[in-house]
Design a protein around this motif. Structure first.
Motif, PDB file in Angstrom:
ATOM      1  N   ALA A 239      30.905 -13.139 -31.633  1.00 25.90           N
ATOM      2  CA  ALA A 239      30.512 -13.898 -30.487  1.00 25.90           C
ATOM      3  C   ALA A 239      29.918 -12.996 -29.485  1.00 25.90           C
ATOM      4  N   GLN A 240      30.160 -11.680 -29.367  1.00 21.35           N
ATOM      5  CA  GLN A 240      29.654 -10.719 -28.588  1.00 21.35           C
ATOM      6  C   GLN A 240      28.208 -10.614 -28.942  1.00 21.35           C
ATOM      7  N   LEU A 241      28.037 -10.375 -30.281  1.00 23.09           N
ATOM      8  CA  LEU A 241      26.808 -10.180 -30.833  1.00 23.09           C
ATOM      9  C   LEU A 241      25.830 -11.050 -30.561  1.00 23.09           C
ATOM     10  N   GLU A 242      26.506 -12.410 -30.719  1.00 26.49           N
ATOM     11  CA  GLU A 242      25.725 -13.345 -30.453  1.00 26.49           C
ATOM     12  C   GLU A 242      24.999 -13.669 -29.200  1.00 26.49           C
ATOM     13  N   MET A 243      26.066 -13.533 -28.198  1.00 25.34           N
ATOM     14  CA  MET A 243      25.801 -13.446 -26.820  1.00 25.34           C
ATOM     15  C   MET A 243      24.711 -12.359 -26.192  1.00 25.34           C
ATOM     16  N   ALA A 244      24.891 -11.180 -27.080  1.00 22.98           N
ATOM     17  CA  ALA A 244      23.833 -10.088 -26.897  1.00 22.98           C
ATOM     18  C   ALA A 244      22.732 -10.303 -27.247  1.00 22.98           C
ATOM     19  N   LYS A 245      22.610 -11.135 -28.435  1.00 21.47           N
ATOM     20  CA  LYS A 245      21.229 -11.577 -28.979  1.00 21.47           C
ATOM     21  C   LYS A 245      20.634 -12.708 -28.157  1.00 21.47           C
ATOM     22  N   LYS A 246      21.152 -13.437 -27.680  1.00 19.30           N
ATOM     23  CA  LYS A 246      20.870 -14.509 -26.540  1.00 19.30           C
ATOM     24  C   LYS A 246      20.318 -13.856 -25.330  1.00 19.30           C
ATOM     25  N   LYS A 247      21.029 -12.906 -24.951  1.00 19.65           N
ATOM     26  CA  LYS A 247      20.774 -12.125 -23.618  1.00 19.65           C
ATOM     27  C   LYS A 247      19.619 -11.336 -23.791  1.00 19.65           C
ATOM     28  N   ALA A 248      19.352 -10.778 -25.034  1.00 24.50           N
ATOM     29  CA  ALA A 248      18.242 -10.087 -25.268  1.00 24.50           C
ATOM     30  C   ALA A 248      17.043 -11.120 -25.294  1.00 24.50           C
ATOM     31  N   GLN A 249      17.212 -12.168 -26.079  1.00 18.15           N
ATOM     32  CA  GLN A 249      16.042 -13.232 -26.245  1.00 18.15           C
ATOM     33  C   GLN A 249      15.790 -13.545 -24.807  1.00 18.15           C
ATOM     34  N   GLU A 250      16.698 -13.980 -24.024  1.00 23.88           N
ATOM     35  CA  GLU A 250      16.324 -14.248 -22.558  1.00 23.88           C
ATOM     36  C   GLU A 250      15.607 -13.306 -21.763  1.00 23.88           C
ATOM     37  N   ILE A 251      16.155 -11.938 -21.880  1.00 25.15           N
ATOM     38  CA  ILE A 251      15.468 -10.996 -21.193  1.00 25.15           C
ATOM     39  C   ILE A 251      14.163 -10.829 -21.738  1.00 25.15           C
ATOM     40  N   ARG A 252      13.698 -10.775 -23.108  1.00 21.78           N
ATOM     41  CA  ARG A 252      12.475 -10.732 -23.793  1.00 21.78           C
ATOM     42  C   ARG A 252      11.493 -11.960 -23.166  1.00 21.78           C
ATOM     43  N   GLU A 253      12.131 -13.383 -23.180  1.00 18.17           N
ATOM     44  CA  GLU A 253      11.407 -14.340 -22.721  1.00 18.17           C
ATOM     45  C   GLU A 253      11.156 -14.092 -21.059  1.00 18.17           C
ATOM     46  N   GLU A 254      11.951 -13.464 -20.549  1.00 19.70           N
ATOM     47  CA  GLU A 254      11.844 -13.416 -18.735  1.00 19.70           C
ATOM     48  C   GLU A 254      10.532 -12.296 -18.673  1.00 19.70           C
ATOM     49  N   GLY A 255      10.741 -11.454 -19.552  1.00 23.70           N
ATOM     50  CA  GLY A 255       9.741 -10.192 -19.603  1.00 23.70           C
ATOM     51  C   GLY A 255       8.596 -10.844 -19.946  1.00 23.70           C
ATOM     52  N   VAL A 256       8.165 -11.683 -20.904  1.00 23.62           N
ATOM     53  CA  VAL A 256       7.100 -12.149 -21.247  1.00 23.62           C
ATOM     54  C   VAL A 256       6.493 -13.051 -20.267  1.00 23.62           C
TER      55      VAL A 256
END
Length: 175
Positions: free
Chosen positions: A79-96
């Motif tokens: 669950a933490q890994l999935e949350m981290a993946k989602k957070k990383a995806q959000e950060i990536r999208e926000e960065g883009v």
């Protein structure tokens, strides 16, 4: 002669006899030893086996409990890994998104600067054109003034006097 179970013979004269057959004797001895061992050691052996059984059951329960805990930890880690993946995806999208916004901002600023530069260029060009026209105008005026002074200092001859009068007469008739 009467035969009783395997080992014992009753002789007809009233006495007992032993069977001297080795195989049968060994079986009888083994049965006797097993019987004695079971009767004396049986309770201790059964209690040892019962303790061992309880220990094994306890170890299995502990192992099962640890497996359940490990499964819960694994699920929590997933669950933490999935949350981290989602957070990383959000950060990536926000960065883009921020990069895109920054690029658009820089492009619009660049276009504004280019527009200002073009405007400045036009103003500078117009200024220098006006300056050139003024210089040309001043040159022409100066030349005309010089010629007029020369004519005035030399005096007016009759042909030139007629040309000047005609010029002024034509100007007055236009109004």
């Amino acid at each position: 002669m009467v035969f009783l179970p395997d080992n014992i013979l009753i002789l007809g004269h009233g006495g007992f006899g032993f069977n001297t057959n080795v195989f049968e004797t060994n079986i009888i001895n083994l049965a006797a030893v097993v019987g004695i061992v079971v009767s004396f050691v049986g309770k201790n052996l059964s209690s040892l086996l019962e303790d061992r059984k309880n220990t094994i059951v306890k170890n299995l329960q502990e192992a099962n409990q640890r497996a359940i805990e490990a499964e819960e930890k694994l699920n929590a880690a997933r669950a933490q890994l999935e949350m981290a993946k989602k957070k990383a995806q959000e950060i990536r999208e926000e960065g883009v998104l921020r990069a895109t916004q920054e690029i658009n901002n820089v492009v619009s600023q660049h276009e504004l600067r280019l527009a200002r530069l073009e405007e400045f260029k036009q103003e500078t060009l117009q200024f220098y054109q006006q300056k050139a026209f003024k210089q040309a105008y001043m040159y022409v005026i100066q030349k005309i003034m010089t010629r007029v002074r020369e004519r005035l200092t030399k005096g007016l001859d009759s042909t030139y006097h007629v040309v000047v009068n005609n010029f002024y007469v034509s100007r007055f008739t236009q109004f």
